[in-house]
Design a protein around this motif. Structure first.
Motif, PDB file in Angstrom:
ATOM      1  N   GLY A 140       0.612  -1.186   0.212  1.00 19.19           N
ATOM      2  CA  GLY A 140      -0.488   0.559   0.056  1.00 19.19           C
ATOM      3  C   GLY A 140       1.155   1.020   0.202  1.00 19.19           C
ATOM      4  O   GLY A 140       1.445   1.341  -0.820  1.00 19.19           O
ATOM      5  N   THR A 141       1.199   2.062   0.945  1.00 17.40           N
ATOM      6  CA  THR A 141       1.556   3.444   0.734  1.00 17.40           C
ATOM      7  C   THR A 141       2.702   2.983   1.742  1.00 17.40           C
ATOM      8  O   THR A 141       3.471   4.203   2.862  1.00 17.40           O
ATOM      9  N   ALA A 142       2.923   1.723   2.857  1.00 15.60           N
ATOM     10  CA  ALA A 142       4.050   1.565   3.658  1.00 15.60           C
ATOM     11  C   ALA A 142       5.221   0.864   2.697  1.00 15.60           C
ATOM     12  O   ALA A 142       4.708  -0.198   1.943  1.00 15.60           O
ATOM     13  N   VAL A 143       6.643   1.473   3.039  1.00 18.21           N
ATOM     14  CA  VAL A 143       7.961   1.766   2.474  1.00 18.21           C
ATOM     15  C   VAL A 143       9.008   0.976   3.709  1.00 18.21           C
ATOM     16  O   VAL A 143       8.922   1.722   4.639  1.00 18.21           O
ATOM     17  N   ARG A 144       8.974  -0.113   3.091  1.00 14.04           N
ATOM     18  CA  ARG A 144      10.320  -0.686   3.920  1.00 14.04           C
ATOM     19  C   ARG A 144      11.664  -1.252   3.080  1.00 14.04           C
ATOM     20  O   ARG A 144      11.224  -1.842   2.176  1.00 14.04           O
TER      21      ARG A 144
END
Length: 274
Positions: A127-131
């Motif tokens: 989604g909008t979460a980035v790692r």
């Protein structure tokens, strides 16, 4: 009966020319990656620069963590670099460049002198979460995490970047080098087709073999997630005094003596995050 060709034997001039031509016609290779830039401690940045490299007017650190779209061979590629200058040219001096494939590691080290090492490179988006992270010897020594917060317009024209490398071969007897090291200017023209802002943080974890925690995040400049392609070409800028470079060579290899180096005094938040 015709004898089978011995494949490790010498290739013909025509075969060598064909291989060179094929390499020059490779299609654009796109990568998806996270780039984080921050201001660090100016004394720490200056301390990692071998002469004749010098600090720039701003003690910047840049980490790039990418997933490269190679057919059948997806590649993870990373770079942890500090801002540097040489002979009027400003660019970046990478301290470590983890790669997930030996193919990418060997070519860059032998041709340009890139400080590549085998490691684990992760780029994830949900989604909008980035790692994104760089890991070696079981330690994720760099982690960038956050949320996509907006779109950035990509540059209308390719952006030129210069990286500085030292190309050398350790001496056969284990003392010094076989010949004078070379300072290489590596030029890249990067084309970006998508760029997004990330609101997040950079975490630096203590690692005896990749001690990037010595370059803490003092002020975060920005984090982006982008899709780009680039070309690469290098030139030898000058020969370097072997005696001045030798103390820095431990950056290139995993020196067992590094494990006796003490970690830096804690001066930031948990795990070095900001």
């Amino acid at each position: 009966m015709a004898r089978a060709r011995v494949r490790y034997g010498a290739r013909t001039e025509a075969e060598i020319a064909a291989a060179r031509t094929a390499s020059s016609r490779l299609p654009a290779i796109w990568s998806t990656g996270v780039v984080a830039v921050w201001e660090s401690d100016p004394d720490a940045v200056a301390a990692v620069l071998p002469p004749p490299l010098k600090p720039t007017g701003r003690p910047l650190v840049r980490v790039t963590i990418s997933r490269v779209d190679l057919h059948r061979y997806p590649l993870g590629a990373g770079s942890f670099a500090v801002a540097a200058a040489h002979d009027g040219v400003e660019g970046w001096y990478p301290l470590v460049m983890p790669m997930t494939h030996e193919r990418a590691l060997i070519g860059g080290r032998e041709v340009f002198g890139e400080p590549k090492k085998l490691g684990e490179v992760t780029v994830e988006r949900h989604g909008t979460a980035v790692r994104a992270s760089l890991a070696r010897h079981g330690v994720a020594f760099v982690e960038v995490r956050g949320e996509v917060s907006g779109e950035e317009p990509p540059p209308p024209e390719p952006v030129r970047r210069t990286d500085f490398y030292f190309k050398f071969l350790p001496a056969v007897d284990g003392s010094g080098f076989d010949a004078d090291p070379l300072l290489v200017h590596c030029l890249r023209d990067e084309t970006v087709r998508r760029l997004e802002r990330i609101t997040g943080e950079v975490v630096l974890r203590e690692s005896p073999y990749d001690p990037v925690a010595d370059l803490p995040v003092r002020e975060l400049v920005g984090i982006t997630l982008g899709e780009k392609t680039s070309d690469q070409r290098g030139r030898v800028a000058e020969r370097v005094d072997a005696r001045t470079l030798l103390p820095y060579v431990h950056q290139r290899y995993d020196d067992p003596s590094q494990i006796v180096d003490g970690p830096p005094e804690p001066s930031t938040g948990p795990e070095g995050s900001v």
